[in-house]
Design an enzyme around this catalytic site. Structure first.
Site, PDB file in Angstrom:
ATOM      1  N   ASN A   7       0.861  -1.180   0.000  1.00  0.00           N
ATOM      2  CA  ASN A   7       0.000   0.000   0.000  1.00  0.00           C
ATOM      3  C   ASN A   7       0.901   1.236   0.000  1.00  0.00           C
ATOM      4  O   ASN A   7       1.393   1.670   1.039  1.00  0.00           O
ATOM      5  CB  ASN A   7      -0.882  -0.052   1.265  1.00  0.00           C
ATOM      6  CG  ASN A   7      -1.884   1.073   1.317  1.00  0.00           C
ATOM      7  OD1 ASN A   7      -1.841   1.991   0.501  1.00  0.00           O
ATOM      8  ND2 ASN A   7      -2.775   1.010   2.287  1.00  0.00           N
ATOM      9  N   LYS A  14       3.194   0.842   3.123  1.00  0.00           N
ATOM     10  CA  LYS A  14       2.934  -0.210   4.105  1.00  0.00           C
ATOM     11  C   LYS A  14       2.952  -1.545   3.388  1.00  0.00           C
ATOM     12  O   LYS A  14       2.602  -1.612   2.213  1.00  0.00           O
ATOM     13  CB  LYS A  14       1.536  -0.033   4.706  1.00  0.00           C
ATOM     14  CG  LYS A  14       1.334   1.235   5.469  1.00  0.00           C
ATOM     15  CD  LYS A  14      -0.067   1.268   6.057  1.00  0.00           C
ATOM     16  CE  LYS A  14      -0.388   2.678   6.493  1.00  0.00           C
ATOM     17  NZ  LYS A  14      -1.769   3.035   6.478  1.00  0.00           N
ATOM     18  N   ARG A  91      -2.568  -1.960  -3.523  1.00  0.00           N
ATOM     19  CA  ARG A  91      -3.734  -1.112  -3.363  1.00  0.00           C
ATOM     20  C   ARG A  91      -3.537   0.112  -4.257  1.00  0.00           C
ATOM     21  O   ARG A  91      -2.534   0.812  -4.139  1.00  0.00           O
ATOM     22  CB  ARG A  91      -3.827  -0.664  -1.910  1.00  0.00           C
ATOM     23  CG  ARG A  91      -5.082   0.076  -1.624  1.00  0.00           C
ATOM     24  CD  ARG A  91      -4.844   1.361  -0.921  1.00  0.00           C
ATOM     25  NE  ARG A  91      -6.122   1.878  -0.490  1.00  0.00           N
ATOM     26  CZ  ARG A  91      -6.481   1.964   0.776  1.00  0.00           C
ATOM     27  NH1 ARG A  91      -5.657   1.604   1.719  1.00  0.00           N
ATOM     28  NH2 ARG A  91      -7.653   2.427   1.074  1.00  0.00           N
ATOM     29  N   HIS A 180     -12.351   4.598  -0.489  1.00  0.00           N
ATOM     30  CA  HIS A 180     -12.487   3.639   0.624  1.00  0.00           C
ATOM     31  C   HIS A 180     -13.225   2.371   0.174  1.00  0.00           C
ATOM     32  O   HIS A 180     -13.806   1.666   1.004  1.00  0.00           O
ATOM     33  CB  HIS A 180     -13.293   4.239   1.798  1.00  0.00           C
ATOM     34  CG  HIS A 180     -12.568   5.281   2.595  1.00  0.00           C
ATOM     35  ND1 HIS A 180     -13.248   6.313   3.209  1.00  0.00           N
ATOM     36  CD2 HIS A 180     -11.275   5.437   2.908  1.00  0.00           C
ATOM     37  CE1 HIS A 180     -12.384   7.080   3.853  1.00  0.00           C
ATOM     38  NE2 HIS A 180     -11.173   6.564   3.678  1.00  0.00           N
ATOM     39  N   HIS A 208     -17.599   4.499   7.216  1.00  0.00           N
ATOM     40  CA  HIS A 208     -16.152   4.351   7.441  1.00  0.00           C
ATOM     41  C   HIS A 208     -15.657   5.676   8.022  1.00  0.00           C
ATOM     42  O   HIS A 208     -15.571   6.688   7.325  1.00  0.00           O
ATOM     43  CB  HIS A 208     -15.447   4.034   6.112  1.00  0.00           C
ATOM     44  CG  HIS A 208     -13.953   3.935   6.238  1.00  0.00           C
ATOM     45  ND1 HIS A 208     -13.266   2.743   6.094  1.00  0.00           N
ATOM     46  CD2 HIS A 208     -13.012   4.875   6.525  1.00  0.00           C
ATOM     47  CE1 HIS A 208     -11.974   2.966   6.288  1.00  0.00           C
ATOM     48  NE2 HIS A 208     -11.795   4.264   6.539  1.00  0.00           N
ATOM     49  N   LEU A 209     -15.363   5.670   9.323  1.00  0.00           N
ATOM     50  CA  LEU A 209     -14.990   6.909  10.012  1.00  0.00           C
ATOM     51  C   LEU A 209     -13.576   6.787  10.561  1.00  0.00           C
ATOM     52  O   LEU A 209     -13.348   6.189  11.624  1.00  0.00           O
ATOM     53  CB  LEU A 209     -15.975   7.188  11.163  1.00  0.00           C
ATOM     54  CG  LEU A 209     -17.474   7.101  10.831  1.00  0.00           C
ATOM     55  CD1 LEU A 209     -18.312   7.280  12.082  1.00  0.00           C
ATOM     56  CD2 LEU A 209     -17.842   8.156   9.784  1.00  0.00           C
ATOM     57  N   GLY A 212      -9.931  10.025   7.347  1.00  0.00           N
ATOM     58  CA  GLY A 212     -10.824  10.279   6.217  1.00  0.00           C
ATOM     59  C   GLY A 212     -12.132   9.563   6.523  1.00  0.00           C
ATOM     60  O   GLY A 212     -12.116   8.499   7.124  1.00  0.00           O
ATOM     61  N   ARG A 241     -10.304  17.602   6.363  1.00  0.00           N
ATOM     62  CA  ARG A 241     -11.012  17.945   5.121  1.00  0.00           C
ATOM     63  C   ARG A 241     -12.434  18.390   5.438  1.00  0.00           C
ATOM     64  O   ARG A 241     -13.071  17.831   6.325  1.00  0.00           O
ATOM     65  CB  ARG A 241     -11.067  16.735   4.192  1.00  0.00           C
ATOM     66  CG  ARG A 241      -9.777  16.443   3.506  1.00  0.00           C
ATOM     67  CD  ARG A 241      -9.884  15.191   2.652  1.00  0.00           C
ATOM     68  NE  ARG A 241      -8.902  14.215   3.084  1.00  0.00           N
ATOM     69  CZ  ARG A 241      -9.022  12.917   2.906  1.00  0.00           C
ATOM     70  NH1 ARG A 241     -10.084  12.407   2.315  1.00  0.00           N
ATOM     71  NH2 ARG A 241      -8.079  12.103   3.334  1.00  0.00           N
ATOM     72  N   ARG A 286     -10.086  11.815  19.380  1.00  0.00           N
ATOM     73  CA  ARG A 286      -9.862  11.577  20.823  1.00  0.00           C
ATOM     74  C   ARG A 286      -9.534  12.884  21.533  1.00  0.00           C
ATOM     75  O   ARG A 286     -10.061  13.175  22.604  1.00  0.00           O
ATOM     76  CB  ARG A 286      -8.704  10.586  21.033  1.00  0.00           C
ATOM     77  CG  ARG A 286      -9.128   9.156  20.957  1.00  0.00           C
ATOM     78  CD  ARG A 286      -7.938   8.269  20.855  1.00  0.00           C
ATOM     79  NE  ARG A 286      -7.176   8.569  19.635  1.00  0.00           N
ATOM     80  CZ  ARG A 286      -6.359   7.727  19.051  1.00  0.00           C
ATOM     81  NH1 ARG A 286      -6.147   6.549  19.576  1.00  0.00           N
ATOM     82  NH2 ARG A 286      -5.717   8.039  17.952  1.00  0.00           N
ATOM     83  N   GLY A 334     -15.308   4.920  14.055  1.00  0.00           N
ATOM     84  CA  GLY A 334     -16.494   4.064  14.011  1.00  0.00           C
ATOM     85  C   GLY A 334     -16.379   2.858  14.930  1.00  0.00           C
ATOM     86  O   GLY A 334     -17.349   2.452  15.569  1.00  0.00           O
ATOM     87  N   GLU A 387      -8.510  -4.006   5.563  1.00  0.00           N
ATOM     88  CA  GLU A 387      -8.281  -3.785   4.135  1.00  0.00           C
ATOM     89  C   GLU A 387      -7.240  -4.748   3.565  1.00  0.00           C
ATOM     90  O   GLU A 387      -7.384  -5.226   2.447  1.00  0.00           O
ATOM     91  CB  GLU A 387      -7.879  -2.324   3.893  1.00  0.00           C
ATOM     92  CG  GLU A 387      -9.081  -1.397   4.062  1.00  0.00           C
ATOM     93  CD  GLU A 387      -8.715   0.062   4.178  1.00  0.00           C
ATOM     94  OE1 GLU A 387      -8.091   0.444   5.191  1.00  0.00           O
ATOM     95  OE2 GLU A 387      -9.059   0.830   3.273  1.00  0.00           O
TER      96      GLU A 387
HETATM   97  P1  ADP Z   1      -6.936   6.482   8.901  1.00  0.00           P
HETATM   98  O1  ADP Z   1      -8.013   7.135   8.087  1.00  0.00           O
HETATM   99  O2  ADP Z   1      -5.704   7.302   9.012  1.00  0.00           O
HETATM  100  O3  ADP Z   1      -6.698   5.019   8.558  1.00  0.00           O
HETATM  101  P2  ADP Z   1      -8.031   5.437  11.425  1.00  0.00           P
HETATM  102  O4  ADP Z   1      -9.051   4.515  10.843  1.00  0.00           O
HETATM  103  O5  ADP Z   1      -6.872   4.838  12.124  1.00  0.00           O
HETATM  104  O6  ADP Z   1      -7.535   6.521  10.381  1.00  0.00           O
HETATM  105  O7  ADP Z   1      -8.799   6.434  12.451  1.00  0.00           O
HETATM  106  C1  ADP Z   1      -8.162   7.481  13.078  1.00  0.00           C
HETATM  107  C2  ADP Z   1      -9.170   8.246  13.895  1.00  0.00           C
HETATM  108  O8  ADP Z   1      -9.785   7.367  14.845  1.00  0.00           O
HETATM  109  C3  ADP Z   1      -8.583   9.389  14.701  1.00  0.00           C
HETATM  110  O9  ADP Z   1      -9.369  10.550  14.557  1.00  0.00           O
HETATM  111  C4  ADP Z   1      -8.662   8.888  16.125  1.00  0.00           C
HETATM  112  O10 ADP Z   1      -8.849   9.924  17.045  1.00  0.00           O
HETATM  113  C5  ADP Z   1      -9.915   8.043  16.073  1.00  0.00           C
HETATM  114  N1  ADP Z   1      -9.998   7.140  17.229  1.00  0.00           N
HETATM  115  C6  ADP Z   1      -9.242   6.071  17.509  1.00  0.00           C
HETATM  116  N2  ADP Z   1      -9.608   5.550  18.724  1.00  0.00           N
HETATM  117  C7  ADP Z   1     -10.611   6.334  19.212  1.00  0.00           C
HETATM  118  C8  ADP Z   1     -11.424   6.349  20.389  1.00  0.00           C
HETATM  119  N3  ADP Z   1     -11.264   5.442  21.340  1.00  0.00           N
HETATM  120  N4  ADP Z   1     -12.353   7.321  20.529  1.00  0.00           N
HETATM  121  C9  ADP Z   1     -12.517   8.253  19.572  1.00  0.00           C
HETATM  122  N5  ADP Z   1     -11.807   8.295  18.446  1.00  0.00           N
HETATM  123  C10 ADP Z   1     -10.861   7.354  18.254  1.00  0.00           C
END
Ligand code: ADP
Length: 406
Positions: A7, A14, A91, A180, A208-209, A212, A241, A286, A334, A387
């Site tokens: 990736n 990665k 990817r 995504h 997907h949260l 992005g 964004r 967080r 998510g 993924e």
């Molecule tokens: P990427 O899109 O870079 O792959 P990730 O899927 O790793 O991102 O998600 C990163 C986001 O998830 C960050 O905003 C992080 O704050 C949030 N996150 C991770 N753990 C928690 C949690 N326990 N509570 C709230 N948000 C979290």
């Protein structure tokens, strides 16, 4: 069988090395901050060896070569030779309308990846560099491209056309593509399987949260709409964004605030979203939740905008689908934020959605979880996205067809 999943992103590469058994991970690692100060190499093998050190790497190709070197390192590696790798799954972000499934990479596929440089300038160039590096390092392996846009090629014209002069679609290919896709596809199929629904007749909304964010409406197992558009800038509020906005804002910024093209791009992509709404305080959810708890009203408001936008899309996609078997949360936010899920789904009786607050709050392991109450008309699930595993599955299906002369 050893399969490498690659990736190559805008500033990181990665990899995961699977084998010899199905789903067995031999090693995974990454080079991050490529071309910047403090470029870091991480690599971990199943034997427990861990490498983490600063490296001087300025390109995707060098990063790929360094990671391959880790695989065959006599002390910490996991392979005797690179020739053991039978396939490499790449990817790739953008395959436009031309690629709707995983494909064995040939000249035509590379030309398509190049054709979409203009629409995915941060991703397709390093993707192609990663492919070319892998072709040199693993000449015996089948190279397979797995595209982020492919899952969304089933979106119908009413959902992918923007209401612009038609020639902009016909000549310049300006339309919704969505991203995504690998994650949405994996999560949607996994949710269907969990619920005992035939994946081809599953209707769901996948949120997907991560940093992005995107949301997809899945009908009969196929994507029929998604919130990201021509680029990943459209749709939900994200870390940095902006997501949806009135397009006239862009004109206003350039006309009345004197922003240049580059400044406008940076503002919308890097300084907006949660970071923008908190006045530059944080993009990581967080930190925002923590700041809100400490009384920072901007952080509270940012969280409110984030959740409100998502609720709006869930309503819209429920109307698009008519029947929703499940609403599914995935990726960093998510999977982990009970607060966001509660804020988004707390009062959705109008859609027959009823959350079980205790189940939502519980953090039990890393697997799939159901968080709906038995009265809910829509099942609510948390499904961790994988993924790399999805790419592996798609590579194996392509190899199967390839070896059977398909
Ligand atoms: P990427 O899109 O870079 O792959 P990730 O899927 O790793 O991102 O998600 C990163 C986001 O998830 C960050 O905003 C992080 O704050 C949030 N996150 C991770 N753990 C928690 C949690 N326990 N509570 C709230 N948000 C979290």
């Amino acid at each position: 069988m050893h399969v490498l999943v690659f990736n190559a992103g805008s500033s990181s590469v990665k990899f995961t090395c699977f084998g010899p058994g199905p789903d067995q991970i031999l090693a995974h690692g990454m080079v991050e901050r490529i071309g910047l100060e403090g470029t870091l190499l991480h690599c971990q093998t199943s034997g427990g060896q861990q490498i983490k050190r600063e490296v001087d790497i300025g390109s995707t190709r060098e990063a790929a070569e360094t990671l391959a070197g880790c695989l065959v390192n006599p002390e910490s590696g996991c392979l005797d030779s690179l020739e053991q790798v039978q396939a490499v799954g790449h990817r790739v972000v953008h395959g436009g309308e031309k690629i709707n499934q995983p494909v064995v990479i040939n000249k035509w596929v590379k030309d398509v990846v190049r054709e979409y440089f203009e629409l995915a300038p941060l991703h397709n160039p390093p993707n192609l560099e990663g492919i070319e590096a892998a072709e040199n390092m693993f000449p015996q392996a089948v190279q397979v491209g797995v595209f982020d846009t492919a899952f969304h090629t089933t979106i119908p014209p009413e959902a992918y056309l923007y209401a612009l002069p038609l020639e902009l679609y016909e000549d310049a290919k300006i339309r919704r593509y969505g991203f995504h896709g690998i994650s949405h596809q994996y999560v949607s199929r996994t949710a269907a399987q969990y619920l005992g629904i035939e994946p081809g007749s599953f209707n769901g909304i996948i949120c997907h949260l991560g940093n992005g964010c995107s949301i997809t409406a899945v009908k009969d197992g196929r994507s029929v709409d998604t919130s990201m558009g021509l680029t990943p800038l459209e749709g939900l509020v994200m870390g940095t964004r902006c997501g949806d906005l009135d397009p006239a804002i862009v004109l206003h910024l350039m006309e009345h605030r004197g922003l240049s093209l580059e400044e406008t791009k940076a503002l919308l992509n890097k300084n907006s979203g949660l970071l923008g709404l908190t006045g530059g305080r944080a993009s990581d959810l967080r930190d925002i939740i923590e700041a809100g708890a400490e009384g920072d009203s901007r952080a509270d408001a940012a969280l409110g905008v984030f959740c409100y936008r998502l609720r709006k899309y869930i309503g819209a996609y429920s109307a698009v689908l008519g029947r929703v078997d499940a609403l599914v949360f995935t990726a960093g936010v998510g999977e982990n934020s009970a607060l966001v899920r509660r804020m988004v789904l707390g009062e959705m009786d109008v859609l027959g959605i009823k959350m079980d607050h205790e189940r939502n709050q519980a953090t039990v392991g890393k697997g799939i979880r159901e968080i709906s109450s038995p009265q809910s008309l829509v099942r609510l699930l948390v499904v961790p996205t994988q993924e790399e595993k999805e790419i592996l599955g798609q590579v194996l299906s392509v190899l199967h067809t390839h070896h059977n002369g398909g």
